[in-house]
Design a protein around this motif. Structure first.
Motif, PDB file in Angstrom:
ATOM      1  N   ILE A   1       0.862  -1.187   0.000  1.00  0.00           N
ATOM      2  CA  ILE A   1       0.000   0.000   0.000  1.00  0.00           C
ATOM      3  C   ILE A   1       0.891   1.226   0.000  1.00  0.00           C
ATOM      4  CG2 ILE A   1      -1.828   1.252   1.221  1.00  0.00           C
ATOM      5  CD1 ILE A   1      -2.246  -1.375   2.863  1.00  0.00           C
ATOM      6  N   GLU A   2       0.498   2.214  -0.768  1.00  0.00           N
ATOM      7  CA  GLU A   2       1.230   3.467  -0.735  1.00  0.00           C
ATOM      8  C   GLU A   2       0.235   4.620  -0.777  1.00  0.00           C
ATOM      9  OE1 GLU A   2       4.484   3.387  -3.519  1.00  0.00           O
ATOM     10  OE2 GLU A   2       4.828   5.545  -3.221  1.00  0.00           O
ATOM     11  N   PHE A   3       0.372   5.512   0.190  1.00  0.00           N
ATOM     12  CA  PHE A   3      -0.441   6.733   0.198  1.00  0.00           C
ATOM     13  C   PHE A   3       0.445   7.851  -0.347  1.00  0.00           C
ATOM     14  CE2 PHE A   3      -2.007   4.135   3.697  1.00  0.00           C
ATOM     15  CZ  PHE A   3      -3.381   4.210   3.579  1.00  0.00           C
ATOM     16  N   ALA A   4      -0.029   8.573  -1.348  1.00  0.00           N
ATOM     17  CA  ALA A   4       0.762   9.665  -1.910  1.00  0.00           C
ATOM     18  C   ALA A   4       0.007  10.975  -1.735  1.00  0.00           C
ATOM     19  CB  ALA A   4       1.062   9.398  -3.381  1.00  0.00           C
ATOM     20  N   ASP A   5       0.460  11.757  -0.768  1.00  0.00           N
ATOM     21  CA  ASP A   5      -0.138  13.068  -0.466  1.00  0.00           C
ATOM     22  C   ASP A   5      -1.666  13.012  -0.448  1.00  0.00           C
ATOM     23  OD1 ASP A   5      -0.041  15.735   0.232  1.00  0.00           O
ATOM     24  OD2 ASP A   5      -0.044  16.436  -1.841  1.00  0.00           O
TER      25      ASP A   5
END
Lengths: 254, 212
Positions: free
Chosen positions: A4-8
Motif C-alpha cells: 500500500i502506498e499513500f501519496a499526499d
C-alpha cells in the motif's frame, strides 16, 4: 514491493479535513500499526485503501496500481477487512460467514470447506464444535475470531483491521494479539492495523504510524520512535507507554 | 343464532371464502409492487419521499369515497375493491420493508461492502434475509386493514362477509349482523395468527442463534 502506498492523500468532509496530506508506504508482508486519538484520521486512512472512503485528492496505490482506476469490487476481493464489532451476518452459520468471500470468488465446495476448517483451527476454534453455530451463540472474543477468519478466507493480499480488539476484555485482547502475531509470522499477509492504544500499536506493529489531527506525526519502528520521538505530541504519547512495551521497543526484538 | 347457522352455513362459508379470496388477490398484487418499490428506493436510490407521500395521500382517502371514485373507471365489483385495497396495503408494505432494510446494523453492511459483494448479491444474500421479518410484519398489518375495509366493498358489489353485514343492517336482523361480525373477527384472528407464525419463522431465520 509496497503493498500500500499513500501519496499526499487528503480527505475533507465539507469544511473539516480528516486527513491533510499524508504520504506513507506499507511494505508487502509487514504489519503496520496506524495509531492516533479519535478524529486523528486513522480510520479514514484505512478505509481509503478499500475505497469505502474516496480521497479528496492524492493517490492510494495497491501493489503499485492506482486504486482510483481499479474495479472496486475486484479490489475489495483482494483485501480482508475486520471491524471493531465483528459485524458477522446473523442469519448465517460460522461456516457460512467464513465461506462468504470464497463463494463470491467462486471456489468449489471442497476447497471452501477445507479453508473454513483450516481458518477455524488457526483461530483456535474447533471446527466440529463451531462451524455450525450462529454468531449470537458466540462470545465477543469468539465472534471476533470468526470475523478475522472471514476476512482471511479469500487469501487476501492485505488485511485491514479497524480497532478489531477494542471492544474485548484485556485477557481476550491479549490472546488475540498473540494469535495475530503468530498468524502474521506464519503466512506473512500484509496487515494495516488501526488502534488508539499505544501499547497495542507497539506490541503488534513492526512499524508504527502516529497520526495527529489528520497529519502523520511520525512513522517508524517502535525503537526509532522511542529513541527519537519526532515532536511533542509523540513524546507526550510515549508517557503512556507501559514499562514492558517500552523495554520491548528499546530491545526491538521484532 | 344456531338456526341461521344450520340453515345458511353454505352461504356463510362462501362469503368468508370470497372475502379471503379478495384479500389473497390484494396481496398477490401488493407484495410484488411493494417489493419493487422498496428495491427501487433502497437499491437504486430513487427518492423515498415522493413515493411515501403519494402512498400516504392514497391512504387518507376514505374507503367509501375511494370505491365511489373507481366505479366509473373500473366498474362495480371485485376489481375496484382490489385496486383500493392494494393502494392501502402498499402504504404498510413499503414503509415496513424500508424500515427493515434501513434498520440493519450499518457495520454489517460495511463489512459486506468491503468483501466485494455486487449490489445485487448484497441485497439478496444479506439485506433481504435480514429485512424479511419487517416485510412480513408489514404484510400482516396490510392483511388486517384489508380484511376490515373489504367489508365495505359490498357497497360496490364485491361480495364477501360485507354481504351478510349489510343484509343484516337492511333487515334489522341482529342475528345476521352478529354472524357477520363473528365471521370477520374469526377471519382476522386466523390470518393474524398465520402471519405471526410466518413472522416468527423469518425472525428465527434472520438470527437463528438468538434464543428467545
Amino acid at each position: 514491493m509496497n503493498a500500500i502506498e499513500f501519496a499526499d492523500v487528503k480527505k475533507s468532509y465539507g469544511a473539516s479535513e480528516a486527513v491533510r496530506g499524508v504520504s506513507m508506504a506499507v511494505e508487502e508482508g509487514s504489519l503496520v500499526a496506524l495509531m492516533g486519538a479519535s478524529g486523528s484520521g486513522k480510520t479514514t486512512m484505512l478505509k481509503m485503501v478499500n475505497r469505502l472512503v474516496v480521497p479528496t485528492s492524492g493517490k492510494v496505490l495497491f501493489f503499485g496500481g492506482d486504486t482510483a482506476s481499479m474495479d472496486v469490487t475486484a479490489l475489495r476481493k483482494k483485501i480482508g477487512y475486520v471491524l471493531q464489532a465483528a459485524a458477522l451476518f446473523p442469519h448465517m452459520t460460522v461456516a457460512g460467514n467464513i465461506s462468504t468471500i470464497p463463494e463470491i470468488l467462486g471456489w468449489d465446495k471442497a476447497r471452501t470447506r477445507s479453508r473454513v476448517s483450516e481458518l477455524l483451527s488457526l483461530m483456535g476454534l474447533d471446527p466440529d464444535e463451531f462451524a455450525a453455530r450462529y454468531p449470537s451463540q458466540l462470545s465477543g472474543g469468539q465472534q471476533q475470531r470468526v470475523g478475522i477468519a472471514r476476512a482471511m478466507a479469500g487469501e487476501p493480499r492485505v488485511l485491514l483491521m479497524d480497532e478489531p480488539f477494542g471492544a474485548l476484555d484485556v485477557i481476550t485482547r491479549s490472546r488475540l494479539q498473540d494469535d495475530l502475531l503468530r498468524i502474521h509470522g506464519r503466512d506473512g499477509t500484509t496487515i494495516l492495523f488501526v488502534t488508539h492504544d499505544i501499547d497495542e500499536a507497539f506490541r503488534l506493529g513492526g512499524r508504527v504510524a502516529v497520526m495527529n489531527g489528520g497529519v502523520m506525526a511520525q512513522y517508524g519502528t517502535p525503537r526509532e520512535i522511542v529513541k527519537n520521538p519526532a515532536d511533542d505530541y509523540v513524546r507526550q504519547l510515549l508517557n503512556f507507554l507501559s514499562v514492558e512495551a517500552l523495554k520491548r521497543a528499546e530491545k526491538d526484538t521484532k | 343464532m344456531t338456526a341461521y347457522l344450520l340453515h345458511y352455513y353454505g352461504y356463510m362459508l362462501r362469503a368468508v371464502a370470497s372475502h379471503a379470496e379478495m384479500i389473497a388477490l390484494v396481496m398477490v398484487f401488493a407484495i410484488p409492487i411493494s417489493a419493487a418499490l422498496g428495491v427501487l428506493i433502497h437499491v437504486f436510490r430513487f427518492p423515498a419521499v415522493p413515493v411515501i407521500t403519494i402512498l400516504e395521500i392514497l391512504y387518507t382517502i376514505p374507503s367509501l369515497a375511494f370505491f365511489a371514485i373507481l366505479v366509473p373507471i373500473s366498474g362495480l365489483g371485485v376489481k375496484s375493491a382490489v385496486i383500493v385495497l392494494v393502494c392501502y396495503s402498499l402504504f404498510f408494505l413499503v414503509r415496513n420493508f424500508l424500515a427493515g432494510l434501513e434498520g440493519i446494523d450499518p457495520l454489517v453492511i460495511e463489512a459486506a461492502r468491503a468483501m466485494g459483494y455486487s449490489r445485487a448479491g448484497m441485497f439478496l444474500k444479506i439485506e433481504l434475509p435480514m429485512a424479511m421479518p419487517a416485510l412480513i410484519a408489514g404484510t400482516r398489518l396490510a392483511c388486517m386493514a384489508s380484511i376490515g375495509i373489504a367489508c365495505i366493498a359490498y357497497a360496490i358489489g364485491a361480495g364477501g362477509i360485507g354481504t351478510i353485514l349489510f343484509e343484516g343492517m337492511r333487515q334489522m336482523s341482529y342475528v345476521k349482523i352478529a354472524w357477520g361480525a363473528i365471521l370477520v373477527i374469526a377471519l382476522s384472528v386466523a390470518v393474524n395468527n398465520l402471519m405471526l407464525a410466518l413472522e416468527r419463522y423469518f425472525t428465527r431465520r434472520a438470527d437463528p442463534g438468538r434464543t428467545e
